[in-house]
Design a protein around this motif. Structure first.
Motif: not given
Length: 201
Positions: A103-131
């Motif tokens: 559970t801790e690992l899942a939460e940590a990866l969610r935090a990492g993904v949120d940081a990627v979204a902030r850095l790239g200014g992207a969201a799911p559907g933008d055709k990026t790694m976030l998808d």
């Protein structure tokens, strides 16, 4: 509970997957990018392997932070900062504990993904790694294999999308019909995690 060795084996598995798939990633990138995604990640994860061999981190978070720092310092283009941000923030979220739960690992990866979204200014559907990352990490609550499958499905689902971020966005309609290379490599990341968790590696 997962210890530092588990995380080291995960990074080793990602490096092996990148070695195996580098040509495919570069081929995907040649259609809508700079044709260097595979070669950049290959250089980066070879450096991660070397860094983890030279330094033996004692905690899971230390493994991810070292991997993230190494990718940022060795990989050109966007992939180094993005993957580096993902792993560094996840490692920071895990803290200094010698073992972490799933559970801790899942939460940590969610935090990492949120940081990627902030850095790239992207969201799911933008055709990026976030998808691949967003559905993959969301499925971690079910199982590691479910996360890998969701990431792979997300990566494949980028084919009909029009790119709205990154270099591919400059192509406009011509980006449609091609799989996003960052989503493809993100699926490799979560696939490697599932393989290690399943005991396949």
């Amino acid at each position: 509970m997962r210890d530092a060795d588990f995380f080291r084996r995960w990074m080793e598995a990602v490096a092996a997957a990148v070695e195996r798939e580098a040509d495919r990633l570069t081929e995907l990138d040649s259609a809508i990018g700079d044709a260097d995604h595979g070669s950049n990640l290959l250089r980066g994860f070879r450096a991660v392997r070397a860094a983890l061999a030279a330094e033996v981190p004692a905690a899971p978070g230390d493994v991810l932070r070292l991997a993230g720092r190494t990718l940022i310092s060795t990989v050109g283009g966007a992939s180094g900062p993005l993957y580096g941000t993902l792993l560094r923030h996840a490692g920071k979220e895990l803290g200094a504990g010698a073992e972490v739960g799933d559970t801790e690992l899942a939460e940590a990866l969610r935090a990492g993904v949120d940081a990627v979204a902030r850095l790239g200014g992207a969201a799911p559907g933008d055709k990026t790694m976030l998808d691949a990352l967003v559905p993959g990490v969301a499925a971690l609550g079910t199982s590691y294999r479910a996360a890998a499958d969701a990431a792979e499905e997300g990566a494949l689902a980028t084919v009909p999308l029009r790119a709205r971020k990154g270099r591919a966005s400059y192509l406009g309609e011509r980006s449609i019909g091609h799989q996003d290379p960052g989503a493809a490599s993100s699926a490799l990341l979560l696939g490697a995690l599932a393989d290690v968790a399943d005991g396949a590696l």
